[in-house]
Structure formats: C-alpha cells, structure tokens
Write a protein that holds these residues in place. Structure first.
Motif, PDB file in Angstrom:
ATOM      1  N   THR A 137      -6.787 -13.824   5.776  1.00 49.56           N
ATOM      2  CA  THR A 137      -6.711 -12.697   4.349  1.00 49.56           C
ATOM      3  C   THR A 137      -5.267 -13.623   3.706  1.00 49.56           C
ATOM      4  N   ALA A 138      -4.955 -14.355   2.458  1.00 47.42           N
ATOM      5  CA  ALA A 138      -4.167 -15.247   1.652  1.00 47.42           C
ATOM      6  C   ALA A 138      -3.410 -14.398   0.663  1.00 47.42           C
ATOM      7  N   ASP A 139      -2.832 -14.686   0.036  1.00 48.18           N
ATOM      8  CA  ASP A 139      -2.369 -14.300  -1.840  1.00 48.18           C
ATOM      9  C   ASP A 139      -1.815 -12.524  -1.295  1.00 48.18           C
ATOM     10  N   ARG A 140      -1.454 -12.321  -0.565  1.00 51.72           N
ATOM     11  CA  ARG A 140      -0.813 -11.282   0.329  1.00 51.72           C
ATOM     12  C   ARG A 140      -2.472  -9.727   0.282  1.00 51.72           C
ATOM     13  N   GLU A 141      -3.598 -10.293   0.365  1.00 51.43           N
ATOM     14  CA  GLU A 141      -4.689  -9.839   0.138  1.00 51.43           C
ATOM     15  C   GLU A 141      -4.449  -9.150   1.693  1.00 51.43           C
ATOM     16  N   THR A 163      -2.096  -8.247   6.336  1.00 48.06           N
ATOM     17  CA  THR A 163      -2.401  -9.636   6.199  1.00 48.06           C
ATOM     18  C   THR A 163      -2.177 -10.383   7.186  1.00 48.06           C
ATOM     19  N   ASP A 165      -3.329 -14.405   8.493  1.00 48.44           N
ATOM     20  CA  ASP A 165      -3.726 -16.031   8.638  1.00 48.44           C
ATOM     21  C   ASP A 165      -4.481 -16.260   9.447  1.00 48.44           C
TER      22      ASP A 165
END
Length: 469
Positions: A137-141, A163, A165
């Motif tokens: 995930t990205a952008d704190r998703e 989250t 990476d």
C-alpha cells in the motif's frame, strides 16, 4: 571454532586447486576454453571428435579431437537462463530474448520492418483471487481494513490494519492459510496454457463479432501473433505479459485489412478474456473446479509506453521481457530452481509458509488418479505451472535456435573447414561431466566479471559516439 576450522580447510582446498590448475602445462588452453564459454558457472564437459572430409575424394580436410585438450574434454556453455544458476549464460539468454521480442516489434531477423506499423498491444492478464492476501500500500492506505469480523471461520485474522511497503515480506502472504484456496491455485497454474489458448481462440471469435465478419472469414483475413512471458506475482500466482500483433492471414509478410486496428483489438481483449471458462477433471477428492482469468487486465497500445517514439517504446518492452526471463525462483515467489524428489524436500527448502503450502498441495494433488495426466509432482517446484517462461506464436519472429546458429556462425573462424561446400562432417560426442572445481570456479567468476565490465565500457563508448553525432 568448528566453523572457522571448516572455513580454513575450505580455503586450503581452493588454494591447492588453484596451484594445481596454474601448474598444469595445458593451463593456457584451459583458460582459452573458459574464456570461450564467457566464464560459464556450470559448463558442460564433452569428449569426442569432429572430422570433415571432401564429399568426392574422401580426403580429410579438418579434424578435431578432445584427446589434445586439457583433461581430454571440451567445455561448452550450460545455457541456463536463470541468473541465480549461471549469470554469464543468463545474460546471453536475455540478449537473445531481447532480439527475439524486438524483431517481432520493429522487424529484422527475417521479419519485415513494416511490422512496426501493424496494430500492436502490450497485454497483461492475471490470475483470479484464491483468497485475501496482504498487499503493498501507499499514502497511508491500510492493507485490509474491516470494521467487523476480526476473525475468520478458522479463527484466523480477516483484516489487516497495517501499511505495507513493497519490500515487506508479508506482502502476498494469505491472511489465513486455511481460507486460501490452494487446490484451485495449483490447478489454475496447471491449466494456464489451456487458458491462454482459449483466450486467443476467443480473440478471433470476438473480433469477428465486433467487425461483422463470419468466424471462418475472419480467420482467412487476419492472424494473431504474440510473444508472452509468465511472471510470478508476490502471491505466487502467475500472470502473463504479452505483445500481441495483428497480421494478415499470411503472417508478418502480409499486412492486415484496414479495419483491423489497435483500437478494435483493445476493445475485444477484455471480453475475450472474460469469456474464458474451463473446468478441471472431476475427482472425488476435489469435485470440479472452474478456472478463469482474473478481473485485473490491461491492454495498451505500445506507443503509450514512450514519449511518442515507437522505437524507444519497443526497446523498453523487449528489455522488460528479456530482464524477466533470467530471473530464477530465488528472485521471485516461483518455488525452486530444481525438481523435488520427496515431500521432505519442501520442509528443508528456505521458502515462505505460503509457497510451502502451495508445493505441498501440488504434491498431494499429484497423487489423485484423475489428475495424474497433469504430472503435478514433477512440477511441484514451480507450483504446478508447466509452461515455458517465454513462448511465442510460430510466425511472431525468429527463434532461439536461429539466433544461436547466427551467433555460432559469426564466432566461427575463417579457417574452419566445416562451412566449405561439398564436405561431409562426422561428429561423435558424449557427455562426461559438468561444473568447475573450487579453484576453477573462482577463475571463471573473474573472467565473467571482466567480460561484463568490458561490455559495459563498450556500450558506454557507443553511447558517447552516438551523442557526438
């Protein structure tokens, strides 16, 4: 203390082997052979002879025998595509793959150059979901956010508020091993070739419907050519990247009709993939499973990959495919680089719990009588996937064999009499071994590194000279 003693003993053995090699009167010739293989890590050892005679008189024109070679053997490349097994040979295989794919995009290697003007798409097809897995995930998703049902029916977790990476080892692992449909995952891999065949057959049918042609009429007007590479995702499921090109019925030498455009092809690819439904053989243990492509699909005209320069886009696609075919199982979630002989081999291997579970399932399904034709135990190391990493349609472009033959002809010296017309060659060879001794391994690795550096320097010089022009 014991480990240090073992390391010292090992170093001593390597040093002794290096001294033995260097002091051999035929060391220079052996070094020539290793250089000729490019520093292959696991060369094949052959013994035998080649005799070339005049077809009319029977006179011996050229003769070669390994009796005059060091150890009475000749070293040749192992030709393994995996970088984890042999880096020099994998680099050569990647180069062949690049030219094979690129020739089908821009021409050359017996392919006409006007194929660059044909409708061409880069298509990605994925496997369906076999159960929820952790995802990058990205952008704190959040990975798998759910307000309710913290536990699944097996008592495992059904949500993940973390989250991840792309480097997180949890990515691709099931939230619950018991919830994951391992048998269908394995059977999907085993039938991946049939799924692709059904997809290409559907492409013809959906093209006919889309353009208002009869199916038999369309088969006589266009031909679908492709080159595809199989890639293992982090969840250890195969997905397919393919270059798809529309030709006339005659293949690369025959342009398609005007109505056969990239836009038309891009329109029918999603419907052709969605229409694929296969059923596995019925068994008492599993029943019957339905197999299909995943919902995630991508089909882009090749020009979308570059800045409008088709040649740059084509090279980028060919380079991507070439880079992937050299990856070994250690670089992916593909299992192992070697076949399994016993289920205990699965426990001993350094793999994730998910991949181990897939391999065990593959081994278990291999014992089901109805699934015996799939030979799942023989392919347990690749998680049931039985196809080649790269395959192509017959007339897409050149072949690996042709590329290797051209290279061998180029490397052959002018004094080689085997190319002379009116000659007969009698060759007798046998396999006598493979690999290097410890000291030879170090020398071969150094030669491979030197040749790689020389290629990089040459490539940089060519780039500078082009920039100056």
């Amino acid at each position: 203390m014991l480990n240090r003693t073992a390391r010292l003993r090992q170093l001593s053995e390597v040093d002794q082997d290096l001294i033995r090699l260097v002091q051999n009167p035929r060391f220079a010739r052996w070094l020539e052979q290793v250089n000729a293989t490019g520093g292959c890590a696991h060369p094949i050892h052959l013994a035998g002879s080649t005799t070339t005679r005049d077809a009319n008189s029977g006179e011996v024109l050229h003769q070669y025998d390994t009796h005059d070679e060091p150890g009475e053997r000749l070293l040749i490349r192992c030709r393994n595509r995996r970088a984890t097994v042999c880096t020099p040979c994998s680099r050569l295989h990647a180069g062949d793959t690049f030219h094979l794919v690129r020739a089908g995009l821009v021409g050359g290697k017996s392919v006409p150059t006007d194929v660059r003007d044909r409708p061409r798409l880069f298509v990605t097809l994925t496997a369906p979901s076999f159960g929820p897995v952790h995802r990058a995930t990205a952008d704190r998703e959040l990975c798998r956010p759910r307000r309710n049902a913290d536990r699944c029916e097996h008592g495992g977790i059904s949500r993940c508020p973390a989250t991840h990476d792309a480097t997180d080892p949890a990515v691709g692992q099931p939230l619950c091993l018991d919830c994951y449909d391992y048998p269908t995952h394995i059977l999907w891999h085993a039938h991946a070739g049939r799924l692709w065949k059904a997809f290409t057959d559907n492409l013809y049918n959906h093209l006919a419907t889309r353009t208002g042609h009869a199916r038999s009429e369309l088969r006589q007007a266009v031909r679908i050519s492709y080159a595809k590479v199989a890639e293992y995702q982090r969840r250890a499921a195969v997905h397919v990247h393919a270059v798809v090109r529309l030709d006339g019925a005659g293949g690369p030498d025959d342009p398609p009709p005007p109505w056969a455009t990239a836009d038309v092809l891009a329109t029918v690819i999603p419907t052709a993939a969605a229409a694929v439904h296969l059923r596995t053989p019925y068994s008492r243990a599993l029943g019957e499973r339905e197999l299909r492509w995943g919902a995630q699909l991508d089909a882009r005209p090749l020009r979308a990959f570059g800045d409008g320069n088709d040649s740059l886009a084509d090279d980028a696609v060919a380079a991507y495919v070439a880079k992937y075919v050299t990856k070994g199982a250690a670089d992916t979630s593909a299992g192992l680089d070697y076949r399994l002989t016993h289920p205990d081999d699965i426990t001993a291997a350094r793999l994730s719990h998910h991949v181990r579970a897939l391999m065990r399932t593959c081994w278990q399904l291999g014992g089901v009588p109805e699934l015996e034709p799939l030979r799942l135990r023989a392919w347990a190391h690749t998680l049931g996937y039985r196809g080649h990493i790269l395959t192509k349609s017959r007339v897409y472009s050149t072949t690996y064999r042709a590329l290797r033959a051209d290279r061998a002809k180029h490397e052959r010296t002018a004094s080689d009499a085997t190319d002379e017309p009116g000659t007969i060659t009698d060759a007798r060879w046998r396999y006598v071994g493979s690999g290097h001794s410890p000291g030879a391994t170090l020398i071969a690795a150094g030669i491979a590194e030197d040749q790689a550096q020389n290629r990089e320097i040459a490539r940089a010089e060519i780039g500078r000279s082009r920039a100056v022009r």
